[in-house]
Design a protein around this motif. Structure first.
Motif, short mmCIF file in Angstrom:
data_model
loop_
_atom_site.label_atom_id
_atom_site.label_comp_id
_atom_site.label_asym_id
_atom_site.label_seq_id
_atom_site.Cartn_x
_atom_site.Cartn_y
_atom_site.Cartn_z
N MET A 1 37.75 45.87 6.49
CA MET A 1 36.94 45.42 5.36
C MET A 1 37.73 45.63 4.07
SD MET A 1 33.11 46.58 4.53
CE MET A 1 32.61 46.84 2.88
N PRO A 2 37.92 44.59 3.25
CA PRO A 2 38.72 44.74 2.03
C PRO A 2 38.04 45.68 1.03
CG PRO A 2 37.73 42.55 2.13
CD PRO A 2 37.38 43.25 3.40
N GLU A 3 38.90 46.43 0.35
CA GLU A 3 38.41 47.37 -0.66
C GLU A 3 37.91 46.58 -1.86
OE1 GLU A 3 40.47 50.78 -3.40
OE2 GLU A 3 41.19 50.54 -1.36
N SER A 4 36.75 46.95 -2.41
CA SER A 4 36.24 46.24 -3.58
C SER A 4 37.17 46.50 -4.76
CB SER A 4 34.82 46.69 -3.90
OG SER A 4 34.81 48.05 -4.25
N ILE A 5 37.27 45.52 -5.62
CA ILE A 5 38.18 45.62 -6.75
C ILE A 5 37.50 46.37 -7.89
CG2 ILE A 5 39.48 44.29 -8.44
CD1 ILE A 5 39.79 42.12 -6.31
N PHE A 6 38.16 47.41 -8.35
CA PHE A 6 37.65 48.22 -9.44
C PHE A 6 38.24 47.68 -10.73
CE2 PHE A 6 37.69 51.94 -12.24
CZ PHE A 6 36.39 52.39 -12.10
N ASP A 7 37.43 47.43 -11.73
CA ASP A 7 37.89 46.88 -13.00
C ASP A 7 38.23 48.02 -13.97
OD1 ASP A 7 38.39 45.49 -15.33
OD2 ASP A 7 36.65 44.18 -15.13
N TYR A 8 39.48 48.44 -13.92
CA TYR A 8 39.94 49.55 -14.74
C TYR A 8 39.84 49.22 -16.23
CZ TYR A 8 41.79 51.81 -10.58
OH TYR A 8 41.90 52.43 -9.37
N GLU A 9 40.19 47.99 -16.58
CA GLU A 9 40.18 47.61 -17.99
C GLU A 9 38.76 47.67 -18.57
OE1 GLU A 9 41.56 43.88 -20.75
OE2 GLU A 9 42.67 44.26 -18.90
N ALA A 10 37.80 47.13 -17.83
CA ALA A 10 36.41 47.18 -18.30
C ALA A 10 35.93 48.63 -18.38
CB ALA A 10 35.51 46.38 -17.36
N CYS A 11 36.38 49.44 -17.44
CA CYS A 11 35.99 50.85 -17.43
C CYS A 11 36.54 51.57 -18.67
CB CYS A 11 36.50 51.50 -16.15
SG CYS A 11 35.81 53.11 -15.85
N LEU A 12 37.80 51.30 -19.01
CA LEU A 12 38.38 51.93 -20.21
C LEU A 12 37.70 51.44 -21.48
CD1 LEU A 12 42.22 52.08 -19.47
CD2 LEU A 12 40.56 53.95 -19.46
N LEU A 13 37.36 50.16 -21.53
CA LEU A 13 36.64 49.64 -22.70
C LEU A 13 35.29 50.32 -22.84
CD1 LEU A 13 37.47 45.83 -22.39
CD2 LEU A 13 38.27 47.42 -24.16
N ALA A 14 34.61 50.54 -21.72
CA ALA A 14 33.32 51.23 -21.75
C ALA A 14 33.50 52.68 -22.19
CB ALA A 14 32.65 51.16 -20.38
N CYS A 15 34.55 53.33 -21.73
CA CYS A 15 34.84 54.71 -22.17
C CYS A 15 35.08 54.74 -23.68
CB CYS A 15 36.07 55.27 -21.44
SG CYS A 15 35.78 55.73 -19.74
N ALA A 16 35.79 53.74 -24.17
CA ALA A 16 36.08 53.68 -25.61
C ALA A 16 34.78 53.53 -26.42
CB ALA A 16 37.03 52.52 -25.91
N ARG A 17 33.77 52.92 -25.81
CA ARG A 17 32.46 52.77 -26.47
C ARG A 17 31.59 54.01 -26.28
NH1 ARG A 17 32.75 47.80 -23.74
NH2 ARG A 17 31.17 48.55 -22.29
N GLY A 18 32.09 55.01 -25.57
CA GLY A 18 31.33 56.24 -25.37
C GLY A 18 30.46 56.26 -24.14
N ASP A 19 30.70 55.35 -23.20
CA ASP A 19 29.91 55.27 -21.97
C ASP A 19 30.39 56.34 -20.98
OD1 ASP A 19 28.71 54.66 -19.54
OD2 ASP A 19 29.14 52.52 -19.65
N GLN A 20 29.64 57.43 -20.89
CA GLN A 20 30.03 58.53 -20.01
C GLN A 20 29.98 58.14 -18.54
OE1 GLN A 20 27.55 61.84 -21.13
NE2 GLN A 20 28.64 62.16 -23.05
N GLN A 21 29.12 57.21 -18.18
CA GLN A 21 29.04 56.76 -16.78
C GLN A 21 30.33 56.03 -16.37
OE1 GLN A 21 26.76 57.68 -14.52
NE2 GLN A 21 26.07 58.95 -16.23
N ALA A 22 30.96 55.37 -17.33
CA ALA A 22 32.23 54.70 -17.03
C ALA A 22 33.29 55.72 -16.67
CB ALA A 22 32.68 53.85 -18.23
N LEU A 23 33.31 56.83 -17.41
CA LEU A 23 34.27 57.89 -17.09
C LEU A 23 33.95 58.47 -15.71
CD1 LEU A 23 36.70 59.51 -18.17
CD2 LEU A 23 35.05 61.21 -18.97
N ARG A 24 32.68 58.62 -15.40
CA ARG A 24 32.27 59.13 -14.08
C ARG A 24 32.75 58.17 -12.98
NH1 ARG A 24 28.48 62.63 -12.11
NH2 ARG A 24 27.61 62.92 -14.18
#
Length: 176
Positions: free
Chosen positions: A1-24
């Motif tokens: 089963m292929p591994e789902s693609i994690f969107d690192y860029e979107a996650c970092l953008l969310a972290c930059a906005r203060g989204d603690q769940q993105a860091l989690r």
């Protein structure tokens, strides 16, 4: 089963906005692999765990400075961890006063030169054959050993060693 693609860029953008769940999410996605990178460099589990903790703090605080034009978000996350680990190992047990020469390196024109050369490495990496570029990234970003890369890619160890050696020579020539 292929591994789902994690969107690192979107996650970092969310972290930059203060989204603690993105860091989690980022922590859940890569903390064990980042621990592996830090452990290979520090060779001490407790120290490696501290490095990963500090890396996530630095990622959280610096997420806004990530520039997708300079490289991948995943590469940025791994380089933060790798650089912290290298600095800890280099600085452990020794406090050396900086000379005037070292202070000059921190001046803006030297910082600009470093930034420009950092962009150049991405250009040079793009010139490598994709399989060889993958080997270099696994070795120097992910922290894999040559044998781990060989196993991961299903390629003979001697071939991996030769590809890395030739690719490093090509990168040196490109950077010169």
């Amino acid at each position: 089963m292929p591994e789902s693609i994690f969107d690192y860029e979107a996650c970092l953008l969310a972290c930059a906005r203060g989204d603690q769940q993105a860091l989690r999410r980022l922590y859940e996605q890569d903390s064990s692999r980042l621990l592996g990178v830090a452990l290979r460099i520090a060779r001490d589990k407790a120290l490696a765990e501290d490095i990963v903790h500090d890396a996530f703090l630095k990622i959280w605080r610096g997420a806004g400075s990530f520039d997708p034009c300079r490289g991948s978000a995943r590469g940025w996350v791994y380089s933060v961890t790798r650089h912290l680990a290298l600095n800890v190992v280099r600085n452990s047990g020794r406090d050396v006063p900086l000379s005037d020469e070292h202070e000059q390196l921190a001046e803006p024109e030297h910082t600009f030169e470093f930034t420009a050369r950092t962009g150049q490495i991405h250009t040079c990496l793009e010139q490598l054959d994709p399989a060889r570029r993958t080997c270099i990234l696994h070795a120097y970003v992910d922290g894999y050993s040559h044998s781990e890369i060989a196993q991961k890619l299903g390629t003979p160890l001697g071939t991996i060693k030769a590809w890395i050696k030739r690719s490093l020579a090509a990168l040196r020539e490109c950077m010169a």
